[in-house]
Design an enzyme around this catalytic site. Structure first.
Site, short mmCIF file in Angstrom:
data_model
loop_
_atom_site.label_atom_id
_atom_site.label_comp_id
_atom_site.label_asym_id
_atom_site.label_seq_id
_atom_site.Cartn_x
_atom_site.Cartn_y
_atom_site.Cartn_z
N GLN A 134 -1.76 -9.67 11.22
CA GLN A 134 -0.90 -8.61 10.68
C GLN A 134 -1.23 -7.18 11.12
OE1 GLN A 134 0.40 -9.06 6.40
NE2 GLN A 134 -0.85 -7.23 6.18
N GLU A 174 4.35 -0.51 8.94
CA GLU A 174 3.31 0.42 8.47
C GLU A 174 2.92 1.47 9.49
OE1 GLU A 174 0.17 -2.34 7.41
OE2 GLU A 174 0.50 -1.91 5.30
N ASP A 206 -6.68 -7.03 10.17
CA ASP A 206 -6.30 -7.70 8.92
C ASP A 206 -5.53 -8.95 9.34
OD1 ASP A 206 -5.43 -8.64 6.52
OD2 ASP A 206 -4.28 -6.86 5.94
N GLU A 249 -10.35 -8.44 7.75
CA GLU A 249 -9.75 -8.53 6.40
C GLU A 249 -9.01 -9.85 6.25
OE1 GLU A 249 -7.60 -4.94 5.42
OE2 GLU A 249 -6.26 -6.02 4.07
N ASP A 276 -8.72 -8.72 0.44
CA ASP A 276 -7.52 -8.00 0.01
C ASP A 276 -6.68 -8.95 -0.85
OD1 ASP A 276 -5.20 -6.57 -0.37
OD2 ASP A 276 -4.51 -6.70 1.68
N LYS A 301 -5.87 -1.40 -4.09
CA LYS A 301 -4.47 -0.97 -4.13
C LYS A 301 -4.07 -0.90 -5.60
CE LYS A 301 -3.11 -3.56 0.06
NZ LYS A 301 -2.68 -4.93 0.47
N ARG A 330 0.54 0.50 1.35
CA ARG A 330 1.24 -0.78 1.38
C ARG A 330 2.29 -0.74 2.49
NH1 ARG A 330 0.31 -4.28 -3.00
NH2 ARG A 330 0.82 -5.77 -1.36
N SER A 331 2.82 -1.91 2.80
CA SER A 331 3.84 -1.93 3.86
C SER A 331 5.17 -1.35 3.37
CB SER A 331 4.04 -3.34 4.38
OG SER A 331 4.42 -4.19 3.33
N LYS A 352 -7.41 2.88 4.30
CA LYS A 352 -6.55 2.24 5.30
C LYS A 352 -5.18 2.90 5.22
CE LYS A 352 -5.19 -2.18 5.21
NZ LYS A 352 -4.89 -3.58 5.54
#
Ligand code: PGA
Ligand code: ZN
Length: 376
Positions: A134, A174, A206, A249, A276, A301, A330-331, A352
């Protein structure tokens, strides 16, 4: 501080999906907060329904006016009764204005260390389809905020030259590049881009392994292959060695604490093994991670657990366990940049966040303003 009015509105996030914006009015003005979301969510996340949140806010609109909010503790007390991160965030902004201080000072007046900016360069998986992993990430281990941002931007621009015009460059969800390349190619071009700018930078990834894990067959299915758990661990180990990765990740699916522990045993002294989807900003899950000795770093998060209180407690535990704490975007983001204040106030070691696209840049720019607030 007294709230004069509270209301809520349905708005759009950066992926065009609906989310909530809360508006709190006090004698100091109007304060807004909105909540991001994810595309490759952990199954352990707390989800909220926008319509229900709006109804809830209407219901408490009389009660909230009777409360005197003077501290984060007052906000948390209210949150514990009504369970809404969106309200907590808006109240934090209002309270900070009342006290005439920035939001991060509500958490720690003495905070002064900037997190290392970990930025996505190439996106894949559920954020861009190819490559199957990702997020291909870079970071510089320095405490110079401007240098970190500059380096990350340089690499992102240099990637275009390294790939030599053969690709159409577009953004993933992102602010990373979306390119039709393989996992190995992504690491290789990133390595080349870093070498070409001649700065000391590290690479990470990640994997978001749950997004291609077949739970029934217990196999990782990607790259036209099916790998069992041991094969996945070996493949990831091979990548860590070959590309000298300093950050991994979610290399395994979100329930496999033992698999994470195996990777930590092998590489924990030189690579961050980051939870995560595994930890999901949940106090209960970070305690299990600690018992299993599964990780040495964790994503934070706030929206993943939808609670300011639990986010703070999670961060406290992660610090106690000596994990690196990585506050994260977040995305599906909004332009709310409060996580910059939250991450800085909590003293997170890493952040991040991409250096491109408006909803991400707003958080980078907030960090630059925090630098002014701290150092003048
Ligand atoms: P998400 O992914 O925001 O789409 O859930 C981010 C991540 O996995 O780090
Ligand atoms: Zn992740």
């Amino acid at each position: 501080m007294k709230v004069k009015k509270i209301d809520a509105l349905e708005i759009l996030n950066s992926a065009g999906n609906k989310t909530i914006e809360v508006h709190v009015k006090t004698e100091k003005g109007d304060f807004f907060s909105s909540i991001p979301s994810g595309t490759s969510k952990s199954k352990f996340e707390k989800f909220f329904c926008v319509e229900d949140e709006i109804k809830k806010i209407k219901k408490i609109s009389k009660k909230i006016k009777q409360i005197n909010f003077n501290s984060i503790a007052d906000i948390i007390k209210f949150e514990n009764e009504h369970n809404s991160l969106a309200i907590s965030f808006a109240l934090m902004k209002a309270l900070a204005a009342k006290k005439n201080i920035p939001v991060w000072k509500l958490i720690d007046k003495k905070a002064k260390k900037f997190p290392i900016i970990v930025s996505k360069m190439i996106g894949g998986g559920k954020h861009a389809k190819y490559p199957e992993f990702q997020e291909f990430l870079v970071f510089t281990e320095t405490n110079d905020l401007n240098e970190m941002i500059e380096n990350n931007l340089l690499v992102q621009n240099r990637l275009k030259e390294v790939l030599n015009g053969d690709f159409i460059f577009s953004w993933d969800l992102e602010g990373g590049w979306a390119l039709r390349i393989t996992i190995e190619e992504a690491f290789s071009v990133l390595e080349k881009a870093i070498q070409s700018i001649d700065r000391k930078m590290k690479m990470g990834v990640d994997i978001a392994a749950s997004s291609f894990y077949d739970k029934d067959g217990e196999m990782y299915i990607y790259n036209q292959r099916e790998l069992n758990r041991d094969e996945q661990i070996d493949y990831v180990s091979n990548l860590i060695e070959r590309f000298n990765l300093a950050y991994i990740e979610d290399p395994l699916e979100q329930e496999d604490f033992d698999g994470f522990a195996e990777l930590k045993k092998r590489f924990g002294n030189r690579c961050l093994i980051v939870g995560d989807d595994l930890t999901a900003t949940s106090v209960e899950r970070i305690k299990i991670a600690n018992e299993k000795n599964a990780i040495n770093a964790s994503i934070i998060k706030p929206n993943q657990i939808y609670s300011l209180n639990e986010t703070i407690e999670f961060s406290r535990l992660a610090e106690k366990f000596k994990y690196k704490r990585i506050i994260s975007h977040r995305s599906e983001e909004t332009c709310d940049n409060i996580i910059s204040d939250i991450g800085f106030g909590l003293g997170c070691e890493m952040f991040k966040i991409s250096v491109r696209t408006g909803e991400r840049v707003s958080k980078i720019n907030r960090l630059l303003k925090i630098k002014e607030e701290v150092y003048g």
